[in-house]
Each structure stands twice: as structure tokens, then as C-alpha cells.
Motif scaffolding. Structure first.
Motif, mmCIF file in Angstrom:
data_model
loop_
_atom_site.group_PDB
_atom_site.id
_atom_site.type_symbol
_atom_site.label_atom_id
_atom_site.label_comp_id
_atom_site.label_asym_id
_atom_site.label_seq_id
_atom_site.Cartn_x
_atom_site.Cartn_y
_atom_site.Cartn_z
ATOM 1 N N UNK A 49 20.028 6.585 -5.390
ATOM 2 C CA UNK A 49 19.345 7.129 -6.973
ATOM 3 C C UNK A 49 18.881 8.112 -6.840
ATOM 4 N N UNK A 50 17.804 9.233 -7.426
ATOM 5 C CA UNK A 50 18.145 10.342 -7.291
ATOM 6 C C UNK A 50 16.570 10.246 -6.018
ATOM 7 N N UNK A 51 17.220 11.082 -5.191
ATOM 8 C CA UNK A 51 16.333 11.370 -3.956
ATOM 9 C C UNK A 51 14.263 12.088 -4.501
ATOM 10 N N UNK A 52 14.524 12.105 -5.385
ATOM 11 C CA UNK A 52 12.822 13.113 -5.859
ATOM 12 C C UNK A 52 12.307 11.586 -6.167
ATOM 13 N N UNK A 53 13.261 10.436 -7.087
ATOM 14 C CA UNK A 53 12.772 9.242 -7.635
ATOM 15 C C UNK A 53 11.875 8.837 -6.594
ATOM 16 N N UNK A 54 13.223 8.058 -5.784
ATOM 17 C CA UNK A 54 13.341 7.342 -4.929
ATOM 18 C C UNK A 54 11.855 8.129 -3.552
ATOM 19 N N UNK A 55 11.866 9.137 -3.625
ATOM 20 C CA UNK A 55 10.957 9.610 -2.657
ATOM 21 C C UNK A 55 9.410 9.246 -3.791
ATOM 22 N N UNK A 56 9.359 9.492 -5.138
ATOM 23 C CA UNK A 56 8.141 9.119 -5.481
ATOM 24 C C UNK A 56 7.761 7.599 -5.503
ATOM 25 N N UNK A 57 8.939 7.022 -5.755
ATOM 26 C CA UNK A 57 8.464 5.320 -5.210
ATOM 27 C C UNK A 57 7.888 5.059 -4.387
ATOM 28 N N UNK A 58 8.723 5.859 -3.158
ATOM 29 C CA UNK A 58 7.961 5.340 -1.757
ATOM 30 C C UNK A 58 6.457 5.557 -1.800
ATOM 31 N N UNK A 59 6.084 6.643 -2.025
ATOM 32 C CA UNK A 59 4.610 7.199 -1.907
ATOM 33 C C UNK A 59 3.442 6.344 -2.633
ATOM 34 N N UNK A 60 3.999 6.095 -4.455
ATOM 35 C CA UNK A 60 3.594 4.978 -5.323
ATOM 36 C C UNK A 60 3.238 3.623 -4.658
ATOM 37 N N UNK A 61 4.579 3.021 -3.416
ATOM 38 C CA UNK A 61 4.136 1.325 -2.942
ATOM 39 C C UNK A 61 3.491 1.811 -1.930
ATOM 40 N N UNK A 62 3.525 3.344 -0.719
ATOM 41 C CA UNK A 62 3.052 2.977 -0.409
ATOM 42 C C UNK A 62 0.719 3.482 0.043
ATOM 43 N N UNK A 114 -4.068 -8.600 -4.249
ATOM 44 C CA UNK A 114 -2.428 -8.286 -3.872
ATOM 45 C C UNK A 114 -0.987 -8.122 -4.387
ATOM 46 N N UNK A 115 -1.780 -9.972 -4.944
ATOM 47 C CA UNK A 115 -0.793 -9.645 -6.067
ATOM 48 C C UNK A 115 -0.103 -8.975 -7.469
ATOM 49 N N UNK A 116 -2.047 -8.577 -7.638
ATOM 50 C CA UNK A 116 -1.309 -7.306 -8.780
ATOM 51 C C UNK A 116 -0.314 -6.322 -7.936
ATOM 52 N N UNK A 117 -1.265 -5.590 -6.601
ATOM 53 C CA UNK A 117 -0.180 -4.665 -6.250
ATOM 54 C C UNK A 117 1.144 -4.498 -5.929
ATOM 55 N N UNK A 118 2.058 -6.013 -5.399
ATOM 56 C CA UNK A 118 2.839 -6.312 -4.943
ATOM 57 C C UNK A 118 3.475 -6.358 -7.142
ATOM 58 N N UNK A 119 2.812 -6.216 -7.966
ATOM 59 C CA UNK A 119 3.360 -6.543 -8.768
ATOM 60 C C UNK A 119 3.827 -5.278 -9.437
ATOM 61 N N UNK A 120 2.775 -4.538 -9.090
ATOM 62 C CA UNK A 120 2.715 -3.453 -9.664
ATOM 63 C C UNK A 120 4.061 -2.925 -9.301
ATOM 64 N N UNK A 121 4.444 -2.435 -7.739
ATOM 65 C CA UNK A 121 5.608 -2.123 -7.184
ATOM 66 C C UNK A 121 6.858 -2.577 -7.820
ATOM 67 N N UNK A 122 6.980 -4.335 -8.047
ATOM 68 C CA UNK A 122 8.087 -5.047 -8.086
ATOM 69 C C UNK A 122 8.468 -3.879 -9.117
ATOM 70 N N UNK A 123 7.320 -3.926 -10.253
ATOM 71 C CA UNK A 123 7.813 -3.626 -11.683
ATOM 72 C C UNK A 123 8.798 -2.137 -11.952
ATOM 73 N N UNK A 124 7.801 -1.034 -10.882
ATOM 74 C CA UNK A 124 8.372 0.166 -11.049
ATOM 75 C C UNK A 124 9.717 -0.113 -9.862
ATOM 76 N N UNK A 125 9.892 -0.470 -8.742
ATOM 77 C CA UNK A 125 11.167 -0.410 -8.195
ATOM 78 C C UNK A 125 12.333 -1.275 -8.808
ATOM 79 N N UNK A 126 11.998 -1.998 -10.162
ATOM 80 C CA UNK A 126 12.851 -2.680 -11.020
ATOM 81 C C UNK A 126 13.056 -0.938 -12.096
ATOM 82 N N UNK A 127 11.983 -0.747 -12.373
ATOM 83 C CA UNK A 127 12.395 0.505 -13.108
ATOM 84 C C UNK A 127 13.082 2.160 -12.371
ATOM 85 N N UNK A 128 12.705 1.514 -11.258
ATOM 86 C CA UNK A 128 13.779 2.830 -11.114
ATOM 87 C C UNK A 128 15.375 1.962 -11.088
ATOM 88 N N UNK A 129 15.790 1.063 -10.041
ATOM 89 C CA UNK A 129 16.428 0.531 -10.348
ATOM 90 C C UNK A 129 17.746 0.811 -11.926
#
Lengths: 136, 103
Positions: free
Chosen positions: A71-84, A114-129
């Protein structure tokens, strides 16, 4: 390969640390050095929170070569930073919960973080996809 | 960690990191907003790479730079941006900075 090895080493280090600290706290309680019988559990959970923090901290440093990115490298980078950031903050919250809250309250609240954080990251990953599919 | 502090102490390098926060960019794209020579810019990139804050990847005939900051480094960068970390220098500071980049 070296990346995988360092991840395995880090996992083993944290697991070992959890066992040693929990065992040490149990022994210290039996010897009468610690008054709180839940100290062993609390210490293990704080280390688990620290593991999440360490994992989240390293996440944006793990780069996939641009040529294999799907996917777009800018979006992938933003996702990685958000997840981190999300893992670091939820790991910190998890550890702090086990440090300051009474055990019956610490358990549900820390898990919620912990679950809230994981759910946020999962939601963002799904949106990215999903947005990638739309743009193709 | 010393290298990270050194890399973050320069406003040009911080601006480069700021630009890379948006998306990975080529050396040309990153140099555009700055009125400095190409060798100076390359030296800035080298300092950032040495600190492990950015990574260069060859894509075809161009070199693409992208962020490689951990969350802690990102937080330090945000702190440096907010409070304007700068190495305090007296007279001849420009020459000193250039010498530092050359070495």
C-alpha cells in the motif's frame, strides 16, 4: 534473520524476567520481607506492561522494503507510528494500573487498556487495508 | 543515544524529520525547501542515518529516505521541536557547524 533472533531473545528475556521476579517476590513474602501477598502477581503484570512498551517502541523501526509494500508508503508509515504509540501508551497504562490500583480493580481496568489499544490498532489496520482496496 | 541527541540538535535535520513524517521522500524532494548546498544536505542525511533515525533505500535510480524512529526517539524529537533544542554556539557558529558536518 537477525531481526527475528533479536525478537526471540527479547521475548525470552521478558519471560525469564517475569518468572524470576514472580518467584523472587513469592520467596520474599514467605521470608516476611514483603507484606503484600499480591506483590508477585503485580510485579509479573508490570513486567508484562513493560514488554508491551518495548514491543511498541521498536515497532516503527521495523521497516519493510518499499519494493514489497502493498500500500501507499506514507499511509503504511503513519500506521506503524500509530501502532507503536498505541502499544507504548496502553502498555504504560497497563503497568501503572497494576502498580497503583487494588488487585480486583487492576485486573479489568488494565485488560481494558490493553484490549482497547489492540482494538484501535486492528481497526486502523482494517481501514488501511480497505482504503488500499478502494484505491486499486 | 548521543548520536540521536546530536542529530536532533540541528534545526535543518529536525525539519528533514518533520518532512519525512508525512511520507518517504527522495533526496531531491527533501533538499528543495532548504537553501543549502547538496553536499551539506548529504552530510545532514548522513548524520541522521548514523543516528538510526532515517533509512535510505534505492528505488530504481533514486534514493528514497524514510523515517526509522522508535517511539522514544519520536517523543524526543517532539520535545526538541517544541522546546527548540539547539547546540549553543558562540561566534563563528556557522563555520563550526559546517566543520562538524564535514568531519
Amino acid at each position: 534473520m537477525s531481526q527475528a533472533m533479536s525478537e526471540i531473545k527479547r521475548g525470552l528475556l521478558f519471560a525469564g524476567l517475569m518468572l524470576v521476579v514472580a518467584f523472587g517476590a513469592k520467596l520474599a513474602f514467605r521470608a516476611g520481607l514483603i507484606a503484600d501477598p499480591e506483590m508477585s502477581r503485580r510485579a509479573s503484570m508490570v513486567i508484562l506492561g513493560a514488554f508491551y512498551v518495548a514491543m511498541g517502541n521498536a515497532m516503527p523501526k521495523t521497516l519493510v522494503p518499499l519494493s514489497v509494500q502493498q500500500c501507499d508508503s506514507g499511509r503504511a508509515q503513519a500506521f506503524q507510528r500509530f501502532a507503536g504509540w498505541t502499544f507504548v501508551l496502553s502498555g504504560l497504562a497497563y503497568a501503572v494500573c497494576w502498580l497503583v490500583l487494588p488487585v480486583p480493580l487492576a485486573q479489568p481496568v488494565s485488560v481494558a487498556f490493553l484490549l482497547g489499544g489492540t482494538a484501535l490498532v486492528a481497526a486502523r489496520a482494517i481501514r488501511l487495508k480497505f482504503s488500499h482496496r478502494k484505491s486499486v | 543515544m548521543n548520536r540521536v541527541f546530536k542529530a536532533l540538535s540541528d534545526p535543518t535535520r529536525r525539519r528533514v524529520l518533520q518532512l519525512l513524517r508525512e511520507r518517504p521522500m527522495t533526496a531531491g524532494e527533501l533538499s528543495q525547501p532548504f537553501a543549502v548546498s547538496k553536499p551539506t544536505m548529504s552530510a545532514h542525511f548522513a548524520v541522521l542515518q548514523e543516528a538510526g533515525l532515517i533509512e535510505a533505500e534505492k528505488v530504481g535510480r533514486t534514493i528514497v529516505y524514510r523515517l526509522k524512529m522508535s517511539v522514544l526517539e519520536d517523543a524526543l524529537f517532539g520535545f526538541a521541536q517544541t522546546f527548540g533544542w539547539e547546540v549553543k554556539r558562540g561566534r563563528g557558529s556557522k563555520k563550526l557547524a559546517e566543520k562538524e558536518l564535514e568531519s
